[in-house]
Write a protein that holds these residues in place. Structure first.
Motif, PDB file in Angstrom:
ATOM      1  N   MET A 124       0.730  -1.220  -0.101  1.00  0.00           N
ATOM      2  CA  MET A 124      -0.003  -0.210  -0.033  1.00  0.00           C
ATOM      3  C   MET A 124       0.985   1.171   0.182  1.00  0.00           C
ATOM      4  O   MET A 124       0.581   2.143  -0.632  1.00  0.00           O
ATOM      5  CB  MET A 124      -1.084  -0.003   1.204  1.00  0.00           C
ATOM      6  N   GLN A 125       1.788   1.287   0.769  1.00  0.00           N
ATOM      7  CA  GLN A 125       2.744   2.459   0.931  1.00  0.00           C
ATOM      8  C   GLN A 125       3.505   2.885  -0.140  1.00  0.00           C
ATOM      9  O   GLN A 125       3.247   4.072  -0.714  1.00  0.00           O
ATOM     10  CB  GLN A 125       3.859   2.086   1.960  1.00  0.00           C
ATOM     11  N   ARG A 126       3.966   1.963  -1.062  1.00  0.00           N
ATOM     12  CA  ARG A 126       4.226   2.249  -2.474  1.00  0.00           C
ATOM     13  C   ARG A 126       3.569   2.412  -3.598  1.00  0.00           C
ATOM     14  O   ARG A 126       3.766   3.470  -4.186  1.00  0.00           O
ATOM     15  CB  ARG A 126       5.396   1.161  -2.868  1.00  0.00           C
ATOM     16  N   LYS A 127       2.370   1.820  -3.426  1.00  0.00           N
ATOM     17  CA  LYS A 127       1.286   2.234  -4.394  1.00  0.00           C
ATOM     18  C   LYS A 127       0.926   3.673  -4.162  1.00  0.00           C
ATOM     19  O   LYS A 127       0.627   4.123  -5.218  1.00  0.00           O
ATOM     20  CB  LYS A 127       0.183   1.087  -4.012  1.00  0.00           C
ATOM     21  N   PHE A 128       0.692   4.077  -3.123  1.00  0.00           N
ATOM     22  CA  PHE A 128       0.041   5.479  -2.730  1.00  0.00           C
ATOM     23  C   PHE A 128       1.203   6.451  -2.903  1.00  0.00           C
ATOM     24  O   PHE A 128       0.974   7.581  -3.530  1.00  0.00           O
ATOM     25  CB  PHE A 128      -0.589   5.774  -1.522  1.00  0.00           C
ATOM     26  N   ALA A 170       0.935   7.813   2.358  1.00  0.00           N
ATOM     27  CA  ALA A 170       2.049   6.671   1.875  1.00  0.00           C
ATOM     28  C   ALA A 170       2.816   6.820   2.912  1.00  0.00           C
ATOM     29  O   ALA A 170       3.521   5.829   3.639  1.00  0.00           O
ATOM     30  CB  ALA A 170       2.920   6.851   0.590  1.00  0.00           C
ATOM     31  N   VAL A 171       3.351   7.821   3.419  1.00  0.00           N
ATOM     32  CA  VAL A 171       4.314   8.120   4.605  1.00  0.00           C
ATOM     33  C   VAL A 171       3.650   7.810   5.644  1.00  0.00           C
ATOM     34  O   VAL A 171       4.306   6.979   6.620  1.00  0.00           O
ATOM     35  CB  VAL A 171       4.804   9.706   4.589  1.00  0.00           C
ATOM     36  N   ALA A 172       2.601   8.033   6.121  1.00  0.00           N
ATOM     37  CA  ALA A 172       1.737   7.588   7.422  1.00  0.00           C
ATOM     38  C   ALA A 172       1.568   6.133   7.407  1.00  0.00           C
ATOM     39  O   ALA A 172       2.035   5.715   8.473  1.00  0.00           O
ATOM     40  CB  ALA A 172       0.408   8.151   7.312  1.00  0.00           C
ATOM     41  N   GLY A 178       1.713   1.569   9.947  1.00  0.00           N
ATOM     42  CA  GLY A 178       1.258   0.634   9.353  1.00  0.00           C
ATOM     43  C   GLY A 178       0.158   0.628   8.541  1.00  0.00           C
ATOM     44  O   GLY A 178      -0.632   1.687   8.442  1.00  0.00           O
ATOM     45  N   GLU A 179      -0.159  -0.443   7.688  1.00  0.00           N
ATOM     46  CA  GLU A 179      -1.063  -0.371   6.762  1.00  0.00           C
ATOM     47  C   GLU A 179      -2.524  -0.666   7.397  1.00  0.00           C
ATOM     48  O   GLU A 179      -2.317  -1.281   8.525  1.00  0.00           O
ATOM     49  CB  GLU A 179      -0.866  -1.436   5.613  1.00  0.00           C
ATOM     50  N   SER A 180      -3.444   0.250   6.978  1.00  0.00           N
ATOM     51  CA  SER A 180      -4.727  -0.081   7.617  1.00  0.00           C
ATOM     52  C   SER A 180      -6.089   0.215   6.332  1.00  0.00           C
ATOM     53  O   SER A 180      -5.645   0.867   5.509  1.00  0.00           O
ATOM     54  CB  SER A 180      -5.182   1.050   8.778  1.00  0.00           C
ATOM     55  N   ARG A 181      -6.928  -0.013   6.924  1.00  0.00           N
ATOM     56  CA  ARG A 181      -8.220   0.248   5.790  1.00  0.00           C
ATOM     57  C   ARG A 181      -8.422   1.590   6.099  1.00  0.00           C
ATOM     58  O   ARG A 181      -8.772   2.169   4.959  1.00  0.00           O
ATOM     59  CB  ARG A 181      -9.497  -0.552   6.412  1.00  0.00           C
ATOM     60  N   LYS A 182      -8.227   2.281   7.239  1.00  0.00           N
ATOM     61  CA  LYS A 182      -8.688   3.792   6.919  1.00  0.00           C
ATOM     62  C   LYS A 182      -7.906   4.362   5.998  1.00  0.00           C
ATOM     63  O   LYS A 182      -8.052   5.368   5.452  1.00  0.00           O
ATOM     64  CB  LYS A 182      -8.575   4.270   8.457  1.00  0.00           C
ATOM     65  N   LEU A 183      -6.293   4.155   6.308  1.00  0.00           N
ATOM     66  CA  LEU A 183      -5.429   4.748   5.561  1.00  0.00           C
ATOM     67  C   LEU A 183      -5.745   4.481   3.831  1.00  0.00           C
ATOM     68  O   LEU A 183      -5.658   5.402   3.099  1.00  0.00           O
ATOM     69  CB  LEU A 183      -4.212   4.278   5.634  1.00  0.00           C
ATOM     70  N   GLU A 193      -7.664   7.479  11.577  1.00  0.00           N
ATOM     71  CA  GLU A 193      -6.384   6.705  11.627  1.00  0.00           C
ATOM     72  C   GLU A 193      -5.472   7.505  12.631  1.00  0.00           C
ATOM     73  O   GLU A 193      -4.939   6.767  13.515  1.00  0.00           O
ATOM     74  CB  GLU A 193      -5.606   6.385  10.334  1.00  0.00           C
ATOM     75  N   ALA A 194      -5.245   8.751  12.468  1.00  0.00           N
ATOM     76  CA  ALA A 194      -4.387   9.348  13.456  1.00  0.00           C
ATOM     77  C   ALA A 194      -4.733   9.200  14.881  1.00  0.00           C
ATOM     78  O   ALA A 194      -3.784   9.150  15.560  1.00  0.00           O
ATOM     79  CB  ALA A 194      -4.288  10.662  13.064  1.00  0.00           C
ATOM     80  N   VAL A 195      -5.843   9.297  15.141  1.00  0.00           N
ATOM     81  CA  VAL A 195      -6.555   9.315  16.684  1.00  0.00           C
ATOM     82  C   VAL A 195      -6.863   7.730  17.214  1.00  0.00           C
ATOM     83  O   VAL A 195      -7.099   7.387  18.245  1.00  0.00           O
ATOM     84  CB  VAL A 195      -7.828  10.225  16.903  1.00  0.00           C
ATOM     85  N   SER A 196      -6.337   6.913  16.264  1.00  0.00           N
ATOM     86  CA  SER A 196      -6.859   5.539  16.699  1.00  0.00           C
ATOM     87  C   SER A 196      -5.853   4.922  17.814  1.00  0.00           C
ATOM     88  O   SER A 196      -4.676   5.592  17.780  1.00  0.00           O
ATOM     89  CB  SER A 196      -6.752   4.372  15.427  1.00  0.00           C
ATOM     90  N   ASN A 197      -6.233   4.096  18.386  1.00  0.00           N
ATOM     91  CA  ASN A 197      -5.314   3.659  19.578  1.00  0.00           C
ATOM     92  C   ASN A 197      -4.584   2.303  19.221  1.00  0.00           C
ATOM     93  O   ASN A 197      -3.762   1.908  19.716  1.00  0.00           O
ATOM     94  CB  ASN A 197      -6.212   3.249  20.616  1.00  0.00           C
ATOM     95  N   LYS A 198      -4.494   2.131  17.782  1.00  0.00           N
ATOM     96  CA  LYS A 198      -3.747   1.097  17.329  1.00  0.00           C
ATOM     97  C   LYS A 198      -2.231   1.427  17.670  1.00  0.00           C
ATOM     98  O   LYS A 198      -1.842   2.556  17.159  1.00  0.00           O
ATOM     99  CB  LYS A 198      -4.111   0.862  15.705  1.00  0.00           C
ATOM    100  N   LYS A 199      -1.401   0.485  17.916  1.00  0.00           N
ATOM    101  CA  LYS A 199      -0.083   0.741  17.872  1.00  0.00           C
ATOM    102  C   LYS A 199       0.660  -0.272  17.272  1.00  0.00           C
ATOM    103  O   LYS A 199       0.415  -1.294  16.967  1.00  0.00           O
ATOM    104  CB  LYS A 199       0.557   0.557  19.481  1.00  0.00           C
TER     105      LYS A 199
END
Length: 126
Positions: free
Chosen positions: A1-5, A57-59, A64-69, A119-125
């Motif tokens: 996903m990162q390279r694609k975006f 892409a940087v985020a 990490g990759e996520s559905r929100k991103l 995604e920025a405010v999610s609690n995912k680490k």
């Protein structure tokens, strides 16, 4: 996903520059000042959201990759096509009903930015 975006964002930024140059050097004498303002708005939003896709892409690299991103990236891309694309066509052709498409692109932009915020405010680490 990162390279694609990153690829899509860089491609969109490059196209924004090319489309802007086309407008400034070839289109302006043909369509007039009012249509050029519409066209320039399309170019401005095109570039800003191309950079937004690169940011996504940087985020993805940091968080990490996520559905929100993924949704954020695709919505900004769709927004460029609908918002900026409709403004380009409107400025070049003068067909006013094309303006009906523009708000759909704006909504895609807004929802895309909301997905990035979520995604920025999610609690995912990572």
């Amino acid at each position: 996903m990162q390279r694609k975006f990153m690829f899509i964002g860089a491609l969109m930024a490059m196209l924004s520059v090319a489309i802007g140059a086309f407008g400034a050097h070839l289109l302006e004498p043909i369509v007039g000042e009012s249509a050029m303002k519409v066209y320039e708005t399309g170019v401005q939003y095109h570039m800003v959201h191309a950079l937004g896709i690169i940011l996504i892409a940087v985020a993805a690299g940091f968080w990490g990759e996520s559905r929100k991103l993924a949704w954020a990236g695709w919505l900004l891309f769709i927004g460029i096509i609908l918002f900026s694309g409709s403004l380009y066509l409107l400025a070049i052709t003068g067909i006013k009903p094309l303006g009906i498409i523009t708000p759909f692109g704006g909504v895609a932009f807004i929802i895309g930015w909301i997905c990035l915020m979520a995604e920025a405010v999610s609690n995912k680490k990572k």
